[in-house]
Each structure stands twice: as C-alpha cells, then as structure tokens.
Design an enzyme around this catalytic site. Structure first.
Site, PDB file in Angstrom:
ATOM      1  N   CYS A 154      -4.158   0.844  -3.143  1.00  0.00           N
ATOM      2  CA  CYS A 154      -4.361  -0.422  -1.744  1.00  0.00           C
ATOM      3  C   CYS A 154      -2.796  -1.546  -2.647  1.00  0.00           C
ATOM      4  O   CYS A 154      -2.923  -2.182  -4.231  1.00  0.00           O
ATOM      5  CB  CYS A 154      -5.198  -1.726  -2.284  1.00  0.00           C
ATOM      6  SG  CYS A 154      -6.714  -0.895  -1.068  1.00  0.00           S
ATOM      7  N   ASN A 176       1.294  -1.509  -0.105  1.00  0.00           N
ATOM      8  CA  ASN A 176      -0.008   0.247  -0.106  1.00  0.00           C
ATOM      9  C   ASN A 176       0.790   1.248  -0.120  1.00  0.00           C
ATOM     10  O   ASN A 176       2.030   1.540   0.492  1.00  0.00           O
ATOM     11  CB  ASN A 176      -0.806   0.004   1.060  1.00  0.00           C
ATOM     12  CG  ASN A 176      -0.580  -0.085   2.670  1.00  0.00           C
ATOM     13  OD1 ASN A 176       0.583  -1.009   3.344  1.00  0.00           O
ATOM     14  ND2 ASN A 176      -1.056   0.370   3.357  1.00  0.00           N
ATOM     15  N   GLU A 207       0.101   5.468   0.724  1.00  0.00           N
ATOM     16  CA  GLU A 207      -0.733   6.253   0.904  1.00  0.00           C
ATOM     17  C   GLU A 207       0.066   8.288   0.561  1.00  0.00           C
ATOM     18  O   GLU A 207       0.553   8.109   0.305  1.00  0.00           O
ATOM     19  CB  GLU A 207      -0.960   6.172   2.649  1.00  0.00           C
ATOM     20  CG  GLU A 207      -1.449   4.687   2.969  1.00  0.00           C
ATOM     21  CD  GLU A 207      -1.765   4.462   4.671  1.00  0.00           C
ATOM     22  OE1 GLU A 207      -1.302   5.561   5.520  1.00  0.00           O
ATOM     23  OE2 GLU A 207      -2.438   4.280   5.158  1.00  0.00           O
ATOM     24  N   CYS A 242     -10.088  -5.350   0.154  1.00  0.00           N
ATOM     25  CA  CYS A 242     -11.341  -3.924   0.161  1.00  0.00           C
ATOM     26  C   CYS A 242     -12.542  -4.449  -1.135  1.00  0.00           C
ATOM     27  O   CYS A 242     -12.096  -4.640  -1.917  1.00  0.00           O
ATOM     28  CB  CYS A 242     -10.563  -2.567   0.262  1.00  0.00           C
ATOM     29  SG  CYS A 242     -10.300  -2.034  -1.112  1.00  0.00           S
ATOM     30  N   GLU A 258      -3.158  -4.565  -3.282  1.00  0.00           N
ATOM     31  CA  GLU A 258      -3.988  -5.496  -4.179  1.00  0.00           C
ATOM     32  C   GLU A 258      -3.305  -4.774  -5.748  1.00  0.00           C
ATOM     33  O   GLU A 258      -3.349  -5.573  -6.866  1.00  0.00           O
ATOM     34  CB  GLU A 258      -5.147  -5.705  -4.098  1.00  0.00           C
ATOM     35  CG  GLU A 258      -5.226  -6.975  -2.759  1.00  0.00           C
ATOM     36  CD  GLU A 258      -5.505  -6.000  -1.619  1.00  0.00           C
ATOM     37  OE1 GLU A 258      -5.226  -4.855  -1.811  1.00  0.00           O
ATOM     38  OE2 GLU A 258      -6.189  -5.878  -0.625  1.00  0.00           O
TER      39      GLU A 258
HETATM   40  N1  THU Z   1      -5.428  -1.054   2.245  1.00  0.00           N
HETATM   41  C1  THU Z   1      -4.943  -2.447   1.261  1.00  0.00           C
HETATM   42  O1  THU Z   1      -3.529  -2.068   1.449  1.00  0.00           O
HETATM   43  N2  THU Z   1      -5.379  -3.340   0.799  1.00  0.00           N
HETATM   44  C2  THU Z   1      -7.282  -3.680   1.193  1.00  0.00           C
HETATM   45  O2  THU Z   1      -7.637  -4.421   0.541  1.00  0.00           O
HETATM   46  C3  THU Z   1      -7.467  -3.049   2.508  1.00  0.00           C
HETATM   47  C4  THU Z   1      -6.615  -1.253   2.569  1.00  0.00           C
HETATM   48  C5  THU Z   1      -4.310  -0.208   2.800  1.00  0.00           C
HETATM   49  C6  THU Z   1      -5.468   0.783   1.801  1.00  0.00           C
HETATM   50  C7  THU Z   1      -3.977   1.570   3.678  1.00  0.00           C
HETATM   51  O3  THU Z   1      -2.680   2.649   3.140  1.00  0.00           O
HETATM   52  C8  THU Z   1      -4.383   1.518   4.785  1.00  0.00           C
HETATM   53  O4  THU Z   1      -4.323  -0.785   3.917  1.00  0.00           O
HETATM   54  C9  THU Z   1      -5.505   0.768   6.010  1.00  0.00           C
HETATM   55  O5  THU Z   1      -6.848   1.028   5.206  1.00  0.00           O
END
Ligand code: THU
Length: 131
Positions: free
Chosen positions: A53, A42, A44, A87, A55
C-alpha cells in the site's frame, strides 16, 4: 505545512502508482516533526497478497532515509475515489510508529475538502507489544 499541501503531494505520488491489476492508484505523503515529508504509492504484484500500500511505502521510505523525529500526519489520495481511507494493515502500521495524540490521517472528503481523523478514531483498542 498545511493539510491541503500534504494532500497535493499525495496526489503527485499517486501518479507513480504501479497498479495494473486493480487500476486503483493511491498516493501517500507522510509528515514528520522535522518538517520532512516522504512519498509512497501502491505497488501491486501478480501474486496479489504481496501488494504494498501507498501508506506503508511512504513510512518505509522515511525509515530507510533515516527519519528519527515523530510522525505527525499522513495524507492519502486516490484519483479514483474521494475518502480514500487507509486499510486495516496500514492502520496497524501507523499504530506501530505513532507516539503522539495529535497524529492525523488526512483524506479528501466527498466535497473535495481535506478531512482529518485521529488514530484513536480509526483504530481504537489497538494491539501493541511493549519493547
Ligand atoms: N491500497 C493502498 O495503497 N492503500 C490502502 O490503504 C488501501 C488499498 C491499494 C492496494 C491496491 O493496490 C489498491 O489500493 C486496491 O486495493
């Protein structure tokens, strides 16, 4: 490649996460029919909605590297949580690229063993456009 190996690779990828806001690191490893694997973490952003994300990062990497074979599995790992499920947006991304019924999403279960889910279980009645 077995599913524990895929989870290990996802674990390695989670170490590269850029997550100064949530402090929740995620790694993903996507496996293709060719045997090739691609990693993502991930990433941000201070404008939170722009966060990428793990994935989607992994799938983008596969595409950017010219992968043309069928997507077979994605393993997802977070050191902050067991059962790090994808997600909704990532499920929709899987739906865009998955073409076979045997595609699986692999996460670490509460007892730390790998557990698999089909896309049908995670995103039934998914939206698709014919192209
Ligand atoms: N996140 C992912 O990388 N994949 C997901 O499927 C769910 C959430 C990350 C996004 C963010 O940086 C952190 O998890 C918290 O939401």
């Amino acid at each position: 490649m077995d599913i524990s190996e895929l989870l290990e690779k996802a674990k390695d990828a989670s170490k590269n996460a850029y997550c100064p806001y949530s402090k929740f690191s995620v790694g993903a490893c996507v496996l293709y029919e060719s045997g090739n694997t691609y990693l993502g973490c991930n990433v941000e952003n201070s404008s939170f909605g722009m966060t990428l994300c793990a994935e989607r990062n992994a799938i983008s990497s596969a595409i950017a590297n010219g992968e043309k074979s069928e997507i077979k599995a994605v393993a997802i790992y977070s050191p902050q949580s067991t059962k790090c499920m994808p997600c909704g947006a990532c499920r929709q991304w899987f739906s865009e690229f998955v073409t076979t019924d045997d595609f699986v999403v692999i996460v670490e279960d509460d007892d730390k063993t790998p557990v698999s889910y089909t896309l049908e279980e995670l995103l039934p009645y998914s939206f698709k456009l014919i192209h």
